[in-house]
Design a protein around this motif. Sequence first.
Motif, mmCIF file in Angstrom:
data_model
loop_
_atom_site.group_PDB
_atom_site.id
_atom_site.type_symbol
_atom_site.label_atom_id
_atom_site.label_comp_id
_atom_site.label_asym_id
_atom_site.label_seq_id
_atom_site.Cartn_x
_atom_site.Cartn_y
_atom_site.Cartn_z
ATOM 1 N N ARG A 33 0.909 -1.365 -0.136
ATOM 2 C CA ARG A 33 -0.084 0.068 -0.072
ATOM 3 C C ARG A 33 0.867 1.162 -0.122
ATOM 4 O O ARG A 33 0.403 2.371 0.091
ATOM 5 C CB ARG A 33 -0.795 0.116 1.210
ATOM 6 N N LYS A 70 -8.482 -14.285 16.918
ATOM 7 C CA LYS A 70 -7.722 -12.997 16.035
ATOM 8 C C LYS A 70 -6.951 -12.351 17.333
ATOM 9 O O LYS A 70 -7.133 -11.386 17.622
ATOM 10 C CB LYS A 70 -8.516 -12.256 15.590
ATOM 11 N N ASN A 99 -5.736 -6.563 12.699
ATOM 12 C CA ASN A 99 -7.317 -6.055 12.414
ATOM 13 C C ASN A 99 -7.418 -4.443 12.130
ATOM 14 O O ASN A 99 -8.338 -3.966 12.500
ATOM 15 C CB ASN A 99 -8.097 -6.244 14.000
ATOM 16 N N GLY A 100 -6.523 -4.420 10.774
ATOM 17 C CA GLY A 100 -6.750 -2.832 10.530
ATOM 18 C C GLY A 100 -6.692 -1.724 11.346
ATOM 19 O O GLY A 100 -7.027 -0.588 11.104
ATOM 20 N N SER A 102 -7.914 -1.494 14.035
ATOM 21 C CA SER A 102 -9.241 -0.919 14.643
ATOM 22 C C SER A 102 -9.074 -0.900 16.168
ATOM 23 O O SER A 102 -8.457 -1.658 16.567
ATOM 24 C CB SER A 102 -10.452 -1.991 14.203
ATOM 25 N N GLY A 132 -8.885 1.621 11.032
ATOM 26 C CA GLY A 132 -10.321 1.240 10.355
ATOM 27 C C GLY A 132 -11.424 1.909 11.350
ATOM 28 O O GLY A 132 -12.521 1.624 10.985
ATOM 29 N N ALA A 134 -13.363 2.390 15.213
ATOM 30 C CA ALA A 134 -13.795 1.574 16.182
ATOM 31 C C ALA A 134 -13.706 -0.029 16.029
ATOM 32 O O ALA A 134 -14.393 -0.404 14.889
ATOM 33 C CB ALA A 134 -15.208 1.697 16.863
ATOM 34 N N ILE A 136 -15.244 -3.043 15.449
ATOM 35 C CA ILE A 136 -16.930 -3.455 15.368
ATOM 36 C C ILE A 136 -17.158 -4.531 16.216
ATOM 37 O O ILE A 136 -18.271 -4.485 17.040
ATOM 38 C CB ILE A 136 -17.209 -3.713 13.782
ATOM 39 N N GLN A 137 -16.327 -5.602 16.275
ATOM 40 C CA GLN A 137 -16.839 -6.537 17.247
ATOM 41 C C GLN A 137 -16.845 -6.409 18.853
ATOM 42 O O GLN A 137 -17.532 -7.034 19.431
ATOM 43 C CB GLN A 137 -15.632 -7.975 17.166
ATOM 44 N N TYR A 146 -12.582 5.224 23.046
ATOM 45 C CA TYR A 146 -12.296 6.433 22.053
ATOM 46 C C TYR A 146 -12.510 7.663 23.145
ATOM 47 O O TYR A 146 -11.773 8.737 23.020
ATOM 48 C CB TYR A 146 -13.097 6.578 21.152
ATOM 49 N N GLY A 173 -15.974 8.878 14.262
ATOM 50 C CA GLY A 173 -15.352 9.626 15.531
ATOM 51 C C GLY A 173 -14.006 9.612 15.740
ATOM 52 O O GLY A 173 -13.590 10.287 16.668
ATOM 53 N N TYR A 192 -6.542 9.760 4.775
ATOM 54 C CA TYR A 192 -7.777 10.569 4.655
ATOM 55 C C TYR A 192 -8.595 10.583 6.065
ATOM 56 O O TYR A 192 -8.366 9.736 6.840
ATOM 57 C CB TYR A 192 -8.792 10.018 3.608
HETATM 58 C C1 HXC Z 1 -12.725 -4.369 12.908
HETATM 59 C C2 HXC Z 1 -11.720 -3.926 11.025
HETATM 60 C C3 HXC Z 1 -12.236 -2.663 10.933
HETATM 61 C C4 HXC Z 1 -12.929 -2.155 12.061
HETATM 62 C C5 HXC Z 1 -11.177 -2.903 9.352
HETATM 63 N N1 HXC Z 1 -10.881 -4.015 10.044
HETATM 64 N N2 HXC Z 1 -11.764 -2.152 10.179
HETATM 65 N N3 HXC Z 1 -12.130 -4.879 12.099
HETATM 66 N N4 HXC Z 1 -13.450 -3.394 13.104
HETATM 67 N N5 HXC Z 1 -13.453 -1.035 12.224
HETATM 68 C C6 HXC Z 1 -9.999 -5.327 9.657
HETATM 69 C C7 HXC Z 1 -10.730 -6.048 8.242
HETATM 70 O O1 HXC Z 1 -11.770 -6.704 8.561
HETATM 71 C C8 HXC Z 1 -9.649 -6.602 7.646
HETATM 72 O O2 HXC Z 1 -9.529 -7.707 8.674
HETATM 73 C C9 HXC Z 1 -8.539 -5.972 8.236
HETATM 74 O O3 HXC Z 1 -8.883 -5.000 9.243
HETATM 75 C C10 HXC Z 1 -8.024 -5.093 7.117
HETATM 76 O O4 HXC Z 1 -8.978 -4.169 6.488
HETATM 77 P P1 HXC Z 1 -9.361 -4.361 4.951
HETATM 78 O O5 HXC Z 1 -10.544 -3.967 4.708
HETATM 79 O O6 HXC Z 1 -8.815 -5.585 4.339
HETATM 80 O O7 HXC Z 1 -8.269 -3.229 4.510
HETATM 81 P P2 HXC Z 1 -8.616 -2.171 3.387
HETATM 82 O O8 HXC Z 1 -8.874 -2.623 2.150
HETATM 83 O O9 HXC Z 1 -7.312 -1.422 3.310
HETATM 84 O O10 HXC Z 1 -9.504 -1.139 3.796
HETATM 85 C C11 HXC Z 1 -9.357 -0.585 5.067
HETATM 86 C C12 HXC Z 1 -10.599 0.373 5.573
HETATM 87 C C13 HXC Z 1 -11.939 -0.689 5.599
HETATM 88 C C14 HXC Z 1 -11.223 1.373 4.513
HETATM 89 C C15 HXC Z 1 -10.327 1.109 6.741
HETATM 90 O O11 HXC Z 1 -11.423 -1.666 6.264
HETATM 91 C C16 HXC Z 1 -13.112 -0.256 6.207
HETATM 92 O O12 HXC Z 1 -13.854 0.420 5.711
HETATM 93 N N6 HXC Z 1 -13.453 -0.578 7.589
HETATM 94 C C17 HXC Z 1 -14.279 -0.131 8.434
HETATM 95 C C18 HXC Z 1 -14.423 1.440 8.616
HETATM 96 C C19 HXC Z 1 -15.415 1.642 9.537
HETATM 97 O O13 HXC Z 1 -16.578 1.919 9.085
HETATM 98 N N7 HXC Z 1 -15.190 1.695 10.797
HETATM 99 C C20 HXC Z 1 -16.005 2.206 11.885
HETATM 100 C C21 HXC Z 1 -16.211 3.836 11.828
HETATM 101 S S1 HXC Z 1 -17.257 4.260 13.284
HETATM 102 P P3 HXC Z 1 -8.863 -9.277 8.330
HETATM 103 O O14 HXC Z 1 -9.053 -10.207 9.285
HETATM 104 O O15 HXC Z 1 -9.581 -9.483 7.089
HETATM 105 O O16 HXC Z 1 -7.476 -8.960 7.744
HETATM 106 C C22 HXC Z 1 -16.285 4.648 14.283
HETATM 107 C C23 HXC Z 1 -16.900 5.177 15.512
HETATM 108 C C24 HXC Z 1 -15.755 5.769 16.293
HETATM 109 O O17 HXC Z 1 -15.094 4.548 14.283
HETATM 110 C C25 HXC Z 1 -16.745 6.629 17.215
HETATM 111 C C26 HXC Z 1 -15.679 7.466 18.252
HETATM 112 C C27 HXC Z 1 -16.575 8.536 18.821
#
Ligand code: HXC
Length: 517
Positions: A33, A70, A99-100, A102, A132, A134, A136-137, A146, A173, A192
Amino acid sequence: MSKQLERIKELVELRAKARLGGGEKAIEKQHERGKYTARERIAMLLDEGSFEEMDMFKQHRCTNFGMEKKQYLGDGVVTGSGTIDGRLVYIFAQDFTVNGGSLSETMAEKICKAMDQAMKMGVPCIGINDSGGARIQEGINALGGYANIFQRNIEASGVIPQISGIFGPCAGGAVYSPALTDFILMMENTSYMFLTGPKVVKTVTGEDVSQEELGGASVHASKSGVCHFTAKTEEEAMEMLRTLIGYIPQNNMEEAPRVECTDPINRMEDALNEIIPDNPNQAYDMYQVIGAIVDNGEFLEVQPDFARNIIVGFARFNGQSVGIVANQPSCYAGVLDCNASRKGARFVRFCDAFNIPLVTLVDVPGFLPGTGQEYNAVISHGAKLLYAYGEATVPKVTVTLRKSYGGSHIVMSCKQLRGDLNYAWPSAEIAVMGASGAVAVLYAKGAKEAEDPKAYLAEKEAEYDKLFTNPYQAAKYGYIDDVIEPRNTRFRVIRALAQLQTKKMTNPVKKHGNIPL
Ligand code: HXC
C-alpha cells in the motif's frame, strides 16, 4: 538448558512474535500500500535506539464473532517512549496489520497509558493514526475507549504539546482525537479523514465523492484547514515532526529549547529598504521579509496552503523560538477574512499556551467585506483573533510594514492589545481607513458642489495622505514605540525579544474565558 534460560528464550521468542504485529503477510500488504508499519514509523521518528516499548504483551479480551482466535501480542497499537534530539516524548502508533488498526478497548487502554505517562512526565505526546476506526466486534467498549482518549486529549490540551500524524484511514469519531490535538500532519495520497465515508455520503445526500475528494490531505490542507502539515513520503513526514518538536517546549511550564545562533544578530538587509512598492496597491511577497529577518532564513510554516492571505509558523531569532504571524500582501492584498482569522487565532493561542513569543508583521488593508463573509460569521472569527492576541501574555513584538487600517489594525497585535514593543517602518500607513475611502465619506458633498470634483477629491486625498497615511500619527500618541529602518528589523526584533525575556504577566483569575468559538 536451565529453567531460567528456557524462560529467557521464551521471552525472546514472544518479543519477536509481538514485533511481527499482524504477521509477515499483513506487513507485506502494508508495504504494498506504500505504507510503513507502526514499528518502522516509530524507528524513523525517534532517535536511533531510543524507543522503549510498553505493553508489548497486552491482548484484547473480546470473544464476540470469533475474536478469541484473532489474538496478536500488543493488539493493534505500539506504544512507548523515546527521544527526539535527546528530548523525551511519548508515542503511540496504530498498527494497521492487526485487525486494520481498529480500536479495541485494550488498545484504548494502551493509548491512554502513554498519554498519562506523557502528562506525568510533562512531555509531548505524538499519535500516529492508521486505523479502520472503532473495532466493530467490541461495540460500545470500543466507543468507550475512544471517549477515554478524547477526555485525555482535552485535559492535556495546553499542558503538553499533542501532535497527530495521519498515515492511513482515520474515519468516523476517530477523527476527534487528532482534531483535539495541537497539530495534524497528513500523508498525501495514503491518508484520509472524514466523519462519514463516501458510501454514507451517497446514501444520505446523493453526492458522489471519492475518499480523496472527501477527506484527503489536499482537502484538509487547503479547504477545511483541519490539517497543518502534509508530506509526500513517510520519511519526509517524520523529519517534519522532528523539526516541529525542535521549535516547541516540552510542556506549558517550560520554554522552547534555545539553539546556538550561527546567523549574525546585527545582519543588515538592505533589500528590505526597497521592498515596499511606491504604488500602495502593488503587492510584494511577505515570505521575502520573513526569510530576510529570521535566523538563517529558516521558517517552519503551519497551514501553508490554507488562508494564504495570512502566514503563520515557527522561526528563530538569535536561537530563540518564536511564532510568526504575518499578513501576505500578495494573496488577496493580505485582507483578513473568516479563514485567515481562525488560522491566526489558533496559532496565537498555541504559542501563548506554550510560552512562545509572538512576532507579528503587519500589512493589512482591513477585513474582507460582503455577504459571503458576514453570513459565515466573520464577526465571530475576527473576534477570535482579537481575543487570542488580547489574551496572550507571551512577549509580543509587532512590526507594521505598510497598511494597518481600521479594525484590522487593532486585531493585528496593536499596542492596546498589550503589544509589548510595536515598531513601524517609515512606509507604514496606520489609520482608520485608506485615503480614497476616507475622502469619499468626508467630502462626498463637497465633491458634488466642486467645479472639478475629481481634482477636488485628489487634493483632499493628498491632504489626508500627508496627515494620516504614515506611522507618525500613531507614534505621536505612543501607539508605535519607534519607527525603524526596514534593514534593521532583524536586529531590532532580537533586541526587543531580549528585553522581554523577563516579562511577567498574568490574566485575571477565572475558570476559563469564553472565546467566541
Ligand atoms: C474490526 C476491522 C475494522 C473495524 C478494518 N478491519 N476495519 N476490524 N473493526 N472497524 C479489519 C478488516 O476486517 C480486515 O481484517 C483488516 O482490518 C484490514 O481491513 P481491509 O478492509 O482488508 O483493508 P482495506 O481494504 O485497506 O480497507 C481499510 C478500511 C476498511 C477502508 C479502513 O477496512 C473499512 O472500511 N473498515 C471499516 C471502517 C468503519 O466503518 N469503521 C467504523 C467507523 S465508526 P482481516 O481479518 O480480513 O485482515 C467509528 C466510530 C468511532 O469508528 C466513534 C468514536 C467516537
